[in-house]
Design a protein around this motif. Structure first.
Motif, short mmCIF file in Angstrom:
data_model
loop_
_atom_site.label_atom_id
_atom_site.label_comp_id
_atom_site.label_asym_id
_atom_site.label_seq_id
_atom_site.Cartn_x
_atom_site.Cartn_y
_atom_site.Cartn_z
N UNK A 529 0.85 -1.23 0.10
CA UNK A 529 0.19 0.04 -0.04
C UNK A 529 0.79 1.27 0.06
N UNK A 530 1.95 1.27 0.55
CA UNK A 530 2.86 2.38 0.66
C UNK A 530 3.88 2.64 -0.49
N UNK A 531 3.67 1.66 -1.75
CA UNK A 531 4.28 1.66 -2.98
C UNK A 531 3.28 2.29 -4.07
N UNK A 532 4.31 2.79 -5.09
CA UNK A 532 3.42 3.32 -6.18
C UNK A 532 2.58 2.29 -6.93
N UNK A 533 1.50 2.79 -7.39
CA UNK A 533 0.48 1.71 -7.84
C UNK A 533 0.97 1.48 -9.19
N UNK A 534 1.88 0.80 -9.60
CA UNK A 534 2.32 0.44 -10.71
C UNK A 534 2.37 -1.15 -11.02
N UNK A 535 1.83 -1.61 -12.42
CA UNK A 535 1.53 -2.89 -12.35
C UNK A 535 2.25 -3.39 -13.60
#
Length: 868
Positions: A529-535
């Motif tokens: 949750x504390x990381x960038x929402x990259x996929x």
């Protein structure tokens, strides 16, 4: 000024001339305000995704499947893979060098092993005289190919050269251009020697064959060449496979270098809170200074950045509160502009330093860092990469990182683990403290490691890019991608069959492999949750993929570094049907491939081919595509710039395939305007040459080749251009005069009087007065009594240069949204470039900077027959 402030980049510190607002911002930006939208200024692929919607997805009405057999059964047993694994072919054959380039001892050994009855002649004591070859006429050293060094068992001299950028080959307008005399060079019979610098002195051989340098600027060259380093040609040593568990036997190094301690600001420089000066202790002042240096940057306009900074700073203030008792509770009442103004003044002072002062600072810095630059690996001296510990500061992050603005703590010796040989002396850190621990693990290649406090990620110190260990790793990576060529048809056939599998996990895995193979998607990993929402592919959610009848799929998500990936692609009917099945009864937040993980995918790929991962597919597709695009280019009769444009176009296509996008540089428009002005300046020079030719003989006015005028140059532009050129020439003369007097002062010689400078300035003004009188006329004076033939030759050369520069402008503009460097460094086999350059006679330095040439020495020796 503190050293920590100095570490901030110039990009983040813009000059200030605006009125002060809240927090020292010119626009009075508040922490709780929403961040300014930059979507309008960003290319489509960089725009931030809209917020996720947690809504139930309505079931789409698609055409019913022709057969229910395509519906997978989740409970069906997993199929056994019958794919064979083929061992990786050796990399040595790909980089085998000719026998003539081997060391003498190896050449003799090869001769003895051969069946030929040839006698090995003893070398003659006296070598035949070498021919002197006149240096080719060229406006830039960029046209000089890099010499292929001859293998030698003894130590060789290494000459350091600066990186070459073909697009920045600036030349002055004709009004003041002086011809630089060309120097002769000596050419060895087997090994070509790099051409001498245009402003350097030619080398001469004495009776004993020793090289003698000229005076003046040649001294610096001589000093560099005297620093001999052993060049370890590991790719010829037979250990290029690097597959053994032990990476080294002995390792000795001096650890890492820590940034200097913080120096408090002068007593008169204080931030303000609610209009009052705040006296901060050094610990709190240092953190405030990190933000103060950024108030004119885009970072300080970001609400997340401001919020994270203020929260972390408040934690520091609890331990080290203001000395004058002020209570800081509101970010909006903080004014950091006094700090910013001080930092800017210090930067201005640094820029205003004399060249002698700058040299002294650089010399002191180099002396301090000298022992950290290299290490001893198995008795060989190898360069260390990132031996400097990053100073404390504010975390910038990439894209919409949730932790941007957070405080990066100062790294100390007790945070760092050293890896070193058992018998090597333990280095002493350059700041108080003891190392966290010392280990002697020869199965790893890092020299030091620590954990940073923002994302708890591990930082490592490795050898430099040109080291033997890194080179072996790079070579193995590209050889593994080349090996995939022998397996890719079988692997594609296997996953194409699994697209209709009755087992849901297999069908999802096959569909993911299709996307990784055809679209070069990254595999992707789960994020906290504390990381960038990259996929990536395996972590795609239903919201990221939209179906559009009859067979289109639209991808829209944030990839690595929060770069938007948007792509509308045509897919096979079965892929379209599979995605429809995977999305049924799911909401936007649900995982698209809920039965597949990156680990399980890579495990399956390894069963198809030993060592195969999703990244190998990406490297293979990038290199194979690049090779194909280059081979398809018809470059017969093309100019050098046309060849470079074709190469960069192929590079751009691969970068787009790999989604190596970037936002348009802030300085792009300014850079393009400079190029347009330079382009017009070249046409101005051509116009003056034409008019000079007409002045010599008016008959040339009737020739079609020379009567065409420069239509985009009008009188108003000429007036402005000549005025600017005059100012530049006067400024150049003044700087030259100052440097000359500085040099005289260093030699204890009386400086030149100011009258010398005035005479030079008067000569410049007289020249431009003459040019002003020629405005509106179709004839011009020619210096040096040049013949018509010389003038026509100069016009032809300048015409070609104008065409070439226009191609450079097109190339620069087309590449403004694409990062070419990433694919060139990580995904394109460097041997493709090296072979292509030899085929088309393009100097390698036009495409590979000095850094890349050092990184890929093993790739430089391939021949023109090599193909990926």
């Amino acid at each position: 000024m503190s050293s920590d402030s100095e570490s901030l980049s110039d990009d983040d510190q813009m000059s200030s001339s605006k009125a002060t607002g809240i927090n020292g911002h010119p626009n009075g930006f508040k922490a709780d305000s929403s961040p300014l939208s930059e979507d309008d200024d960003m290319p489509l692929k960089q725009q931030t995704l809209p917020p996720r919607r947690n809504l139930k997805r309505k079931k789409s009405s698609y055409a019913d499947s022709s057969s229910e057999d395509d519906m997978p059964l989740a409970s069906s047993p997993a199929k056994q893979s019958n794919s064979a694994t083929i061992a990786m072919p050796g990399a040595a054959a790909a980089t085998t060098v000719p026998t003539s380039m081997l060391p003498k001892s190896q050449r003799l050994a090869k001769m003895e092993e051969s069946d030929d009855e040839e006698v090995v002649k003893k070398p003659q004591k006296k070598k035949p005289a070498r021919k002197k070859v006149k240096k080719e006429d060229s406006s830039s050293e960029d046209d000089e190919p890099i010499a292929v060094s001859k293998a030698s068992a003894r130590k060789r001299k290494v000459k350091e050269e600066s990186d070459v950028d073909y697009s920045s080959d600036e030349q002055k307008p004709m009004v003041s251009k002086k011809q630089v005399p060309k120097k002769a060079k000596k050419e060895l019979p087997e090994t070509p020697v790099p051409k001498a610098k245009a402003n350097g002195k030619a080398k001469a051989k004495d009776k004993d064959g020793a090289e003698e340098e000229g005076k003046g600027k040649g001294k610096k060259k001589k000093k560099k060449e005297e620093e001999e380093e052993e060049v370890y040609r590991w790719w010829e040593a037979g250990d290029a496979n690097g597959d053994g568990s032990a990476k080294w036997q002995t390792l000795e190094h001096n650890g890492v270098i820590f940034p200097p301690p913080y120096e408090s600001l002068p007593s008169h420089v204080k931030m303000k809170y609610d209009g009052k000066d705040v006296s901060l202790p050094p610990e709190s002042e240092e953190v405030a200074g990190f933000y103060g240096a950024l108030i004119e940057s885009d970072h300080a306009k970001d609400a997340t950045f401001n919020k994270n900074f203020f929260n972390d700073w408040m934690g520091v203030l609890k331990k080290y509160p203001p000395l004058n008792g002020l209570k800081i509770t509101s970010f909006d009442k903080c004014d950091f502009r006094p700090m910013f103004d001080y930092f800017e003044s210090e930067k201005a002072k640094k820029k205003a330093m004399t060249s002698a002062e700058k040299k002294e600072l650089k010399k002191a810095k180099d002396e301090m860092e000298a022992k950290y630059i290299t290490c001893l690996l198995d008795g060989r001296k190898e360069k260390v990469g990132n031996f400097r510990v990053e100073p404390p500061g504010l975390f910038r992050g990439r894209g919409e990182h949730p932790k941007k603005g957070s405080l990066k703590h100062r790294v100390r010796p007790d945070d760092i683990i050293l890896n070193i040989g058992k018998d090597a002396p333990i280095p002493v850190p350059n700041m108080p403290g003891k190392w966290k621990s010392i280990q002697h693990d020869n199965t790893v290649t890092w020299l030091a490691t620590w954990t940073e406090n923002i994302n708890q990620s591990h930082k490592y110190v490795f050898l430099a890019a040109g080291s033997s260990l890194k080179g072996q790793s790079d070579m193995m990576k590209f050889e593994k991608a080349r090996e995939l060529k022998s397996h890719v048809d079988r692997i594609r056939a296997n996953y194409s069959g699994d697209l209709r599998s009755k087992v849901m996990a297999e069908r999802q895995r096959a569909t993911a492999m299709y996307f990784i193979d055809k679209l070069a998607l990254r595999a992707g990993n789960e994020k906290g949750e504390d990381e960038a929402d990259t996929v990536g592919c395996c972590s795609l959610r239903c919201e990221h993929v939209t179906l559009e009848s009859p067979n289109f799929i639209i991808f829209d998500f944030l990839g690595k570094d929060s770069i938007r990936y948007y792509n509308r692609v045509t897919v096979d009917a079965q892929i379209f049907k599979n995605i429809r099945i995977f999305k049924e009864n799911k909401v936007d937040d649900d995982s698209l491939f809920d039965r597949v993980t990156t680990a399980s995918l890579n495990k399956h790929l390894n069963s198809e081919m030993k060592g195969l991962t999703a990244k190998v597919f990406r490297t293979y597709n990038a290199s194979a595509t690049f090779q194909r695009l280059l081979d398809e280019s018809d470059l017969e009769g093309a100019t050098l710039q046309e060849k470079l444009n074709a190469y960069n176009k192929a590079n751009r296509m691969v970068a787009i395939l790999c989604n190596h996008q970037r936002s348009v540089p802030k300085t792009h428009d300014q850079s393009m305007e400079k190029m347009r002005q330079k382009y017009k300046g070249l046409k101005y020079d051509r116009m003056k040459l034409r008019y000079g030719l007409f002045g010599v003989d008016s008959k040339y006015k009737k020739m079609d080749k020379y009567k065409e005028d420069e239509s985009d140059i009008d009188d108003d532009w000429i007036v402005e251009y000549e005025e600017q050129a005059k100012e530049k020439e006067i400024e150049k003369a003044e700087k030259k005069f100052v440097k000359e007097n500085e040099k005289l002062a260093e030699d204890d010689v009386k400086p030149q009087p100011a009258s010398i400078l005035q005479e030079r300035i008067k000569a410049i003004e007289d020249e431009f007065k003459r040019l002003a009188k020629e405005r509106g006329k179709t004839t011009a004076a020619v210096k040096g009594n040049k013949t018509p033939e010389k003038l026509m030759e100069s016009i032809d050369k300048l015409t070609e240069r104008i065409k070439s520069f226009k191609l450079q402008m097109v190339d620069r503009d087309e590449g403004k949204e694409v990062a070419l460097g990433t694919s060139k460094i990580n995904y394109l086999d460097p041997r493709i470039t090296a072979s292509w350059c030899k085929i088309h006679e393009v100097p390698i330095e036009k495409l590979f900077s000095k850094t890349l040439q050092v990184k890929f020495p093993w790739a430089m020796e391939v021949d023109t027959e090599w193909k990926f």
